[in-house]
Scaffold this motif. Sequence first.
Motif, PDB file in Angstrom:
ATOM      1  N   ILE A  21       0.787  -1.612   0.023  1.00 42.51           N
ATOM      2  CA  ILE A  21      -0.139   0.049   0.010  1.00 42.51           C
ATOM      3  C   ILE A  21       0.966   1.119  -0.001  1.00 42.51           C
ATOM      4  O   ILE A  21       0.597   2.281  -0.464  1.00 42.51           O
ATOM      5  N   SER A  22       1.639   1.413   0.957  1.00 43.85           N
ATOM      6  CA  SER A  22       2.810   2.529   1.075  1.00 43.85           C
ATOM      7  C   SER A  22       3.441   3.167  -0.622  1.00 43.85           C
ATOM      8  O   SER A  22       3.820   3.821  -1.114  1.00 43.85           O
ATOM      9  N   ARG A  26       2.766   5.427  -2.979  1.00 47.09           N
ATOM     10  CA  ARG A  26       3.893   6.766  -3.172  1.00 47.09           C
ATOM     11  C   ARG A  26       4.123   6.759  -5.082  1.00 47.09           C
ATOM     12  O   ARG A  26       4.238   8.186  -5.477  1.00 47.09           O
ATOM     13  N   LYS A  27       3.469   5.852  -5.940  1.00 46.03           N
ATOM     14  CA  LYS A  27       3.553   6.488  -7.025  1.00 46.03           C
ATOM     15  C   LYS A  27       2.420   7.436  -7.854  1.00 46.03           C
ATOM     16  O   LYS A  27       2.088   7.739  -8.227  1.00 46.03           O
ATOM     17  N   ASP A  28       1.557   7.469  -6.721  1.00 41.51           N
ATOM     18  CA  ASP A  28       0.146   8.368  -7.120  1.00 41.51           C
ATOM     19  C   ASP A  28      -0.009   9.321  -6.275  1.00 41.51           C
ATOM     20  O   ASP A  28      -1.160   9.638  -6.459  1.00 41.51           O
ATOM     21  N   PHE A  35      -5.857  16.089  -8.720  1.00 47.32           N
ATOM     22  CA  PHE A  35      -7.232  15.855  -9.119  1.00 47.32           C
ATOM     23  C   PHE A  35      -7.966  15.697  -7.367  1.00 47.32           C
ATOM     24  O   PHE A  35      -9.327  15.590  -7.322  1.00 47.32           O
ATOM     25  N   TYR A  36      -6.801  15.471  -6.323  1.00 40.88           N
ATOM     26  CA  TYR A  36      -7.858  15.399  -5.068  1.00 40.88           C
ATOM     27  C   TYR A  36      -7.864  16.521  -4.371  1.00 40.88           C
ATOM     28  O   TYR A  36      -7.143  17.127  -2.747  1.00 40.88           O
TER      29      TYR A  36
END
Length: 62
Positions: A21-22, A26-28, A35-36
């Motif tokens: 998940i980490s 980090r990629k996103d 976008f957020y």
Amino acid sequence: MFSQGQLLFAGCFFITFVIAISIAYRKDIKIHKKFYKGNYKILLGFLFFIGILFLIKILSKR
């Protein structure tokens, strides 16, 4: 309650899951920033609404 093997599997799974998940986050992170924007405003509004509901519940008991 749980066998030694089950506990070992659960521990390894949890550690691997947190690492995966980490890495994915980090990629996103650049996409999330783009976008957020302002997402915290929605969270604050939601928490404020829940607070009002609890306040109404407490005041209506009296």
